[in-house]
Design a protein around this motif. Sequence first.
Motif, PDB file in Angstrom:
ATOM      1  N   VAL A  36      -3.813  42.185  -0.798  1.00  0.00           N
ATOM      2  CA  VAL A  36      -3.473  42.554   0.735  1.00  0.00           C
ATOM      3  C   VAL A  36      -4.565  43.601   1.119  1.00  0.00           C
ATOM      4  O   VAL A  36      -5.147  44.105   0.457  1.00  0.00           O
TER       5      VAL A  36
ATOM      6  N   ARG B 191      -1.715  42.551   8.757  1.00  0.00           N
ATOM      7  CA  ARG B 191      -1.707  42.702   7.208  1.00  0.00           C
ATOM      8  C   ARG B 191      -2.413  41.282   6.796  1.00  0.00           C
ATOM      9  O   ARG B 191      -1.808  40.226   7.379  1.00  0.00           O
TER      10      ARG B 191
ATOM     11  N   HIS C 169      -5.842  49.454   2.231  1.00  0.00           N
ATOM     12  CA  HIS C 169      -5.109  49.749   3.551  1.00  0.00           C
ATOM     13  C   HIS C 169      -6.005  50.802   4.064  1.00  0.00           C
ATOM     14  O   HIS C 169      -5.878  51.941   3.569  1.00  0.00           O
TER      15      HIS C 169
ATOM     16  N   ILE D  48      -5.467  45.597   4.625  1.00  0.00           N
ATOM     17  CA  ILE D  48      -5.080  45.847   6.353  1.00  0.00           C
ATOM     18  C   ILE D  48      -6.301  47.084   6.689  1.00  0.00           C
ATOM     19  O   ILE D  48      -6.584  47.905   6.378  1.00  0.00           O
TER      20      ILE D  48
END
Length: 146
Positions: free
Chosen positions: A42, A50, A126, A44
Amino acid sequence: MTPRTSPLFATPDEAEHAFYEALEQADLAQLMEVWSDDEEIVCIHPGGPRLVGLQAVQESWQEIFANGPLPIRPLHLHTVQSMMSSVHTVVEQLVAGSGRSRQILNCHATNVYHKGPTGWRLVLHHASQAPAGFEPVPEDIPDLLH
């Protein structure tokens, strides 16, 4: 995506160093060597959606690198590590512009690394913009001489 042979990162710190070095050089191949081959990774970006999976993550960085290298200085604030995972929270300082229009932008970022058969790999990045007026305090900056 084609199979790749990646360097073995013996520690999460080695993987993180390679990640930020690749950003600074706008080297997509080097950057993707840091990421896990897992389709559940993932990413971001500040203000972005996302992104899940290798292809989505790679395409996002390719788009970002179209604008050139990212002169980001990571400042380690906190690391939590176990035998198989490591969570790094950092302040990313990005220098934008030059001369009188030069600005330092701060983002808070979390990088999660997992240890597998190919060493430590990034599974989550992230980043979000730091609040207006945020400035890292001197004790947050490594190797600062007083």
